[in-house]
Design a protein around this motif. Structure first.
Motif, PDB file in Angstrom:
ATOM      1  N   GLU A   1      21.476  35.530  80.386  1.00  0.00           N
ATOM      2  CA  GLU A   1      20.422  35.379  79.384  1.00  0.00           C
ATOM      3  C   GLU A   1      19.187  36.189  79.764  1.00  0.00           C
ATOM      4  O   GLU A   1      18.551  36.802  78.893  1.00  0.00           O
ATOM      5  N   VAL A   2      18.848  36.192  81.041  1.00  0.00           N
ATOM      6  CA  VAL A   2      17.706  37.001  81.483  1.00  0.00           C
ATOM      7  C   VAL A   2      17.981  38.478  81.250  1.00  0.00           C
ATOM      8  O   VAL A   2      17.113  39.230  80.778  1.00  0.00           O
ATOM      9  N   ALA A   3      19.181  38.917  81.577  1.00  0.00           N
ATOM     10  CA  ALA A   3      19.538  40.328  81.386  1.00  0.00           C
ATOM     11  C   ALA A   3      19.488  40.720  79.912  1.00  0.00           C
ATOM     12  O   ALA A   3      18.988  41.792  79.556  1.00  0.00           O
ATOM     13  N   GLU A   4      19.988  39.834  79.044  1.00  0.00           N
ATOM     14  CA  GLU A   4      19.980  40.138  77.613  1.00  0.00           C
ATOM     15  C   GLU A   4      18.558  40.164  77.067  1.00  0.00           C
ATOM     16  O   GLU A   4      18.215  41.016  76.241  1.00  0.00           O
ATOM     17  N   ARG A   5      17.725  39.255  77.527  1.00  0.00           N
ATOM     18  CA  ARG A   5      16.352  39.196  77.044  1.00  0.00           C
ATOM     19  C   ARG A   5      15.547  40.408  77.484  1.00  0.00           C
ATOM     20  O   ARG A   5      14.691  40.902  76.733  1.00  0.00           O
ATOM     21  N   LEU A   6      15.808  40.918  78.688  1.00  0.00           N
ATOM     22  CA  LEU A   6      15.048  42.058  79.212  1.00  0.00           C
ATOM     23  C   LEU A   6      15.722  43.394  78.935  1.00  0.00           C
ATOM     24  O   LEU A   6      15.153  44.433  79.267  1.00  0.00           O
ATOM     25  N   GLY A   7      16.924  43.359  78.369  1.00  0.00           N
ATOM     26  CA  GLY A   7      17.623  44.612  78.104  1.00  0.00           C
ATOM     27  C   GLY A   7      18.095  45.294  79.368  1.00  0.00           C
ATOM     28  O   GLY A   7      18.115  46.534  79.437  1.00  0.00           O
ATOM     29  N   ALA A   8      18.481  44.504  80.368  1.00  0.00           N
ATOM     30  CA  ALA A   8      18.957  45.047  81.646  1.00  0.00           C
ATOM     31  C   ALA A   8      20.412  44.660  81.859  1.00  0.00           C
ATOM     32  O   ALA A   8      20.979  43.837  81.135  1.00  0.00           O
ATOM     33  N   GLU A   9      21.020  45.271  82.859  1.00  0.00           N
ATOM     34  CA  GLU A   9      22.390  44.944  83.214  1.00  0.00           C
ATOM     35  C   GLU A   9      22.411  43.678  84.073  1.00  0.00           C
ATOM     36  O   GLU A   9      21.538  43.492  84.941  1.00  0.00           O
ATOM     37  N   PRO A  10      23.391  42.795  83.863  1.00  0.00           N
ATOM     38  CA  PRO A  10      23.477  41.588  84.695  1.00  0.00           C
ATOM     39  C   PRO A  10      23.578  41.900  86.182  1.00  0.00           C
ATOM     40  O   PRO A  10      23.033  41.163  87.015  1.00  0.00           O
ATOM     41  N   ALA A  11      24.248  43.011  86.529  1.00  0.00           N
ATOM     42  CA  ALA A  11      24.375  43.379  87.940  1.00  0.00           C
ATOM     43  C   ALA A  11      23.010  43.729  88.532  1.00  0.00           C
ATOM     44  O   ALA A  11      22.730  43.411  89.702  1.00  0.00           O
ATOM     45  N   GLN A  12      22.148  44.358  87.728  1.00  0.00           N
ATOM     46  CA  GLN A  12      20.816  44.696  88.225  1.00  0.00           C
ATOM     47  C   GLN A  12      19.975  43.436  88.439  1.00  0.00           C
ATOM     48  O   GLN A  12      19.258  43.316  89.440  1.00  0.00           O
ATOM     49  N   VAL A  13      20.081  42.472  87.522  1.00  0.00           N
ATOM     50  CA  VAL A  13      19.355  41.210  87.675  1.00  0.00           C
ATOM     51  C   VAL A  13      19.856  40.456  88.897  1.00  0.00           C
ATOM     52  O   VAL A  13      19.076  39.891  89.671  1.00  0.00           O
ATOM     53  N   GLU A  14      21.164  40.482  89.106  1.00  0.00           N
ATOM     54  CA  GLU A  14      21.740  39.803  90.275  1.00  0.00           C
ATOM     55  C   GLU A  14      21.274  40.458  91.564  1.00  0.00           C
ATOM     56  O   GLU A  14      20.993  39.774  92.562  1.00  0.00           O
ATOM     57  N   SER A  15      21.141  41.782  91.557  1.00  0.00           N
ATOM     58  CA  SER A  15      20.671  42.489  92.744  1.00  0.00           C
ATOM     59  C   SER A  15      19.218  42.121  93.062  1.00  0.00           C
ATOM     60  O   SER A  15      18.861  41.908  94.226  1.00  0.00           O
ATOM     61  N   VAL A  16      18.394  42.039  92.025  1.00  0.00           N
ATOM     62  CA  VAL A  16      16.999  41.649  92.233  1.00  0.00           C
ATOM     63  C   VAL A  16      16.934  40.217  92.742  1.00  0.00           C
ATOM     64  O   VAL A  16      16.140  39.897  93.648  1.00  0.00           O
ATOM     65  N   LEU A  17      17.777  39.351  92.214  1.00  0.00           N
ATOM     66  CA  LEU A  17      17.780  37.950  92.644  1.00  0.00           C
ATOM     67  C   LEU A  17      18.158  37.826  94.121  1.00  0.00           C
ATOM     68  O   LEU A  17      17.559  37.028  94.857  1.00  0.00           O
ATOM     69  N   GLU A  18      19.123  38.610  94.566  1.00  0.00           N
ATOM     70  CA  GLU A  18      19.533  38.553  95.972  1.00  0.00           C
ATOM     71  C   GLU A  18      18.379  38.931  96.901  1.00  0.00           C
ATOM     72  O   GLU A  18      18.212  38.343  97.971  1.00  0.00           O
ATOM     73  N   ARG A  19      17.577  39.905  96.490  1.00  0.00           N
ATOM     74  CA  ARG A  19      16.432  40.276  97.322  1.00  0.00           C
ATOM     75  C   ARG A  19      15.333  39.219  97.264  1.00  0.00           C
ATOM     76  O   ARG A  19      14.653  38.956  98.255  1.00  0.00           O
ATOM     77  N   LEU A  20      15.149  38.600  96.102  1.00  0.00           N
ATOM     78  CA  LEU A  20      14.136  37.560  95.997  1.00  0.00           C
ATOM     79  C   LEU A  20      14.505  36.330  96.828  1.00  0.00           C
ATOM     80  O   LEU A  20      13.619  35.596  97.277  1.00  0.00           O
ATOM     81  N   GLN A  21      15.798  36.119  97.038  1.00  0.00           N
ATOM     82  CA  GLN A  21      16.229  34.964  97.828  1.00  0.00           C
ATOM     83  C   GLN A  21      15.913  35.117  99.311  1.00  0.00           C
ATOM     84  O   GLN A  21      16.101  34.164 100.075  1.00  0.00           O
ATOM     85  N   THR A  22      15.421  36.269  99.709  1.00  0.00           N
ATOM     86  CA  THR A  22      15.015  36.468 101.106  1.00  0.00           C
ATOM     87  C   THR A  22      13.539  36.143 101.328  1.00  0.00           C
ATOM     88  O   THR A  22      13.062  36.241 102.457  1.00  0.00           O
ATOM     89  N   LEU A  23      12.817  35.802 100.260  1.00  0.00           N
ATOM     90  CA  LEU A  23      11.394  35.513 100.377  1.00  0.00           C
ATOM     91  C   LEU A  23      11.166  34.133 100.988  1.00  0.00           C
ATOM     92  O   LEU A  23      12.062  33.298 101.046  1.00  0.00           O
ATOM     93  N   GLU A  24       9.938  33.932 101.426  1.00  0.00           N
ATOM     94  CA  GLU A  24       9.525  32.624 101.951  1.00  0.00           C
ATOM     95  C   GLU A  24       8.900  31.790 100.818  1.00  0.00           C
ATOM     96  O   GLU A  24       8.220  32.345  99.948  1.00  0.00           O
ATOM     97  N   PRO A  25       9.121  30.483 100.820  1.00  0.00           N
ATOM     98  CA  PRO A  25       9.921  29.686 101.759  1.00  0.00           C
ATOM     99  C   PRO A  25      11.413  29.872 101.525  1.00  0.00           C
ATOM    100  O   PRO A  25      11.845  30.060 100.383  1.00  0.00           O
ATOM    101  N   THR A  26      12.164  29.837 102.590  1.00  0.00           N
ATOM    102  CA  THR A  26      13.599  30.055 102.511  1.00  0.00           C
ATOM    103  C   THR A  26      14.253  28.979 101.663  1.00  0.00           C
ATOM    104  O   THR A  26      13.980  27.794 101.827  1.00  0.00           O
ATOM    105  N   GLY A  27      15.108  29.421 100.762  1.00  0.00           N
ATOM    106  CA  GLY A  27      15.813  28.501  99.877  1.00  0.00           C
ATOM    107  C   GLY A  27      15.382  28.611  98.430  1.00  0.00           C
ATOM    108  O   GLY A  27      16.046  28.042  97.549  1.00  0.00           O
ATOM    109  N   VAL A  28      14.284  29.333  98.163  1.00  0.00           N
ATOM    110  CA  VAL A  28      13.851  29.486  96.774  1.00  0.00           C
ATOM    111  C   VAL A  28      14.809  30.410  96.036  1.00  0.00           C
ATOM    112  O   VAL A  28      15.538  31.198  96.642  1.00  0.00           O
ATOM    113  N   PHE A  29      14.787  30.317  94.719  1.00  0.00           N
ATOM    114  CA  PHE A  29      15.644  31.085  93.806  1.00  0.00           C
ATOM    115  C   PHE A  29      17.107  30.645  93.902  1.00  0.00           C
ATOM    116  O   PHE A  29      17.993  31.350  93.423  1.00  0.00           O
TER     117      PHE A  29
END
Length: 512
Positions: free
Chosen positions: A197-225
């Protein structure tokens, strides 16, 4: 009789919701903090209002006589305030020709039976220049601004993650995706949005959104996203380098851990009792709500409105917590001075309106205090056994019983019990705590309070033996022997509301 149009004059009585009466009803259901915010706003808006003696704003400057004060009734007895508390309504007739106040009952609920939504003054509307707002008496005496007026700004989870994201992601398109994912986090730090749904709303590929999410999951505090509890715990375990196949199997079947099914977990994880106990200990050390450390909600302290103390005669002394009630004065001297300088009808009308509004606010605050004291007194009278012996003796009570006893409407009692707290020798309780449903007695005696039955169920389960776990059917039998007629589904509902697991889960937990 001929049918023809004609004019007729009829006289009738009706109740009209005046703005003053609506104000009185609104004040009745406000909490102490909301009431202070409302009164502060009125003090800024109305030049004839001043803070009373002993209030936080300091002593008034209005001079001598001609002022009237609103505050708590000076009664510490257990008897309710007398019925003459509504005399202030009738007193307005002389000052306000044509008013309908003489038609209104002192009980607010009798004139308006439907609950009205709570009107809370926005505290943000009171914010002004901190240099002037915090000056107060300190500024007047040349001490400069008040440092206590400056409040440290709380960093929200969104701002905290946004600062880290700006350093981690540099591509503009990916930053838009990251910002959108941050905005879809809940207060615990979990992602509550579907990737597609995020990919469709932003006009992006789901794989690109998933890639961004994987990097965001490395932020502090650990466990977010994380998108569920298992993923949240796995992110924290990966950071600690403790995410092995056995731990992955445990997280994949975490619902069995909630059920205390230790045997099934050992079989699925392929470990013995010692290893499984160590793994469970590591999981318990993790934070299942990593975003909760960044609070966006202002937590208001629970301040009692009524204080109940043991009386010298063996009864209870009930008094309002006057320290937390705003006290305001109407400066009649200033009104008389300004009235002489009015130049046109507009200024006279404005000054008259300010005087009427100030008088009604003072009287409304006084009536609010008397009504709260009257309701609290009846609650204490009805729940005397609870205050003396404890929660097992809490009586079933409803709004109608209290309303009939004090001669008010149920809607009035409902407004009084909203956001009001009572300090007793057994702790601080909300007024609504004392209103519980009734459970019939199997022996024909008095009914039992639902809260008292919950307490009895908790006591029974706490005292059960590991070799004799009490099932819901057994609890029903024991309660019926004690004179409480209750169904099994009600016992199960009360047990779940107390967050007590079932007999099967308790047996597994106590054996483990």
């Amino acid at each position: 009789m001929a049918i023809a149009p004609r004019l007729e004059v009829r006289q009738s009585q009706s109740l009209v919701m005046t703005p003053q009466l609506m104000q009185a009803i609104k004040l009745l259901q406000l909490s102490n903090l909301d009431l202070v915010a409302y009164v502060d706003a009125e003090l800024e808006r109305n030049p004839l209002l001043e803070r009373g003696e002993g209030d936080d704003g300091g002593a008034p400057e209005g001079g001598e006589g001609g002022t009237s004060e609103s505050g708590a009734p000076e009664s510490g007895d257990a008897e309710p305030a007398n019925a003459e508390g509504a005399d202030w309504v009738d007193a307005q007739i002389e000052r306000e020709p044509g008013a309908i106040a003489d038609k209104l009952d002192a009980d607010f609920g009798n004139v308006y039976q439907d609950d009205t939504p709570s009107g809370t003054q926005d505290p943000g509307a009171l914010a002004g220049d901190p240099w002037q707002q915090g000056g107060g008496r300190g500024a007047a005496s040349g001490e400069g601004y008040n440092l206590e007026s400056f409040v440290a700004e709380d960093v929200s989870l969104s701002d905290h993650l946004g600062e880290q994201m700006a350093l981690l992601i540099t591509d503009p398109a990916e930053r838009v995706i990251a910002r959108n994912l941050i905005d879809n986090l809940d207060e615990a730090g979990y992602l509550r949005a579907d990737i597609s749904e995020v990919a469709e709303r932003l006009g992006a590929e789901p794989a690109q959104v998933e890639s961004v999410l994987e990097r965001l999951q490395t932020l502090e505090p650990t466990g977010v996203f994380a998108r569920d509890l298992a993923e949240c715990l796995s992110l924290q375990l990966k950071e600690k380098d403790r995410y092995d196949p056995a731990m992955a199997a445990l997280l994949a079947n975490i619902e069995l851990l909630a059920k205390r099914d230790i045997a099934a977990l050992k079989r699925l994880c392929g470990v013995d009792d010692e290893d499984l106990a160590e793994m469970i200990g590591e999981i318990r050390a993790l934070n299942p709500r990593p975003g909760s450390t960044f609070g966006n909600v202002l937590v208001q302290p629970m301040v009692p409105d009524v204080i109940v103390r043991p009386g010298a005669d063996g009864g209870w002394s009930i008094e309002l917590n006057s320290d937390n009630l705003p006290k305001v004065l109407v400066n009649q001297t200033y009104y008389a001075t300004v009235q002489k300088t009015t130049r046109n009808e507009t200024e006279k009308a404005y000054l008259t309106d300010c005087l009427q509004t100030a008088n009604w606010l003072v009287k409304s605050l006084d009536q609010r205090a008397r009504t709260i004291l009257k309701v609290a007194t009846e609650i204490v009278r009805q729940q005397d056994a609870f205050l003396t012996h404890g929660v097992q003796h809490l009586r079933p009570l409803n709004l109608r019983t209290v309303a009939d006893a004090i001669g008010m409407h149920e809607s009035t009692v409902s407004r009084v019990t909203s956001n009001k707290y009572m300090a007793t020798t057994r702790g601080i309780f909300e007024f609504k705590y004392f209103f519980t449903s009734a459970i019939a007695s199997s022996q024909g005696g008095d009914a039992h309070s639902a809260e008292a039955v919950r307490h009895r169920i908790r006591q029974m389960i706490d005292q059960e033996s590991p070799d004799a776990i009490l099932s819901d059917d057994t609890l029903v039998s024991m309660l019926k022997e004690a004179g409480i007629d209750i169904a099994r589904r009600t016992v199960a509902k009360y047990r779940e509301s107390l967050r007590i697991p079932s007999s099967v889960q308790r047996r597994r937990e106590k054996k483990g």
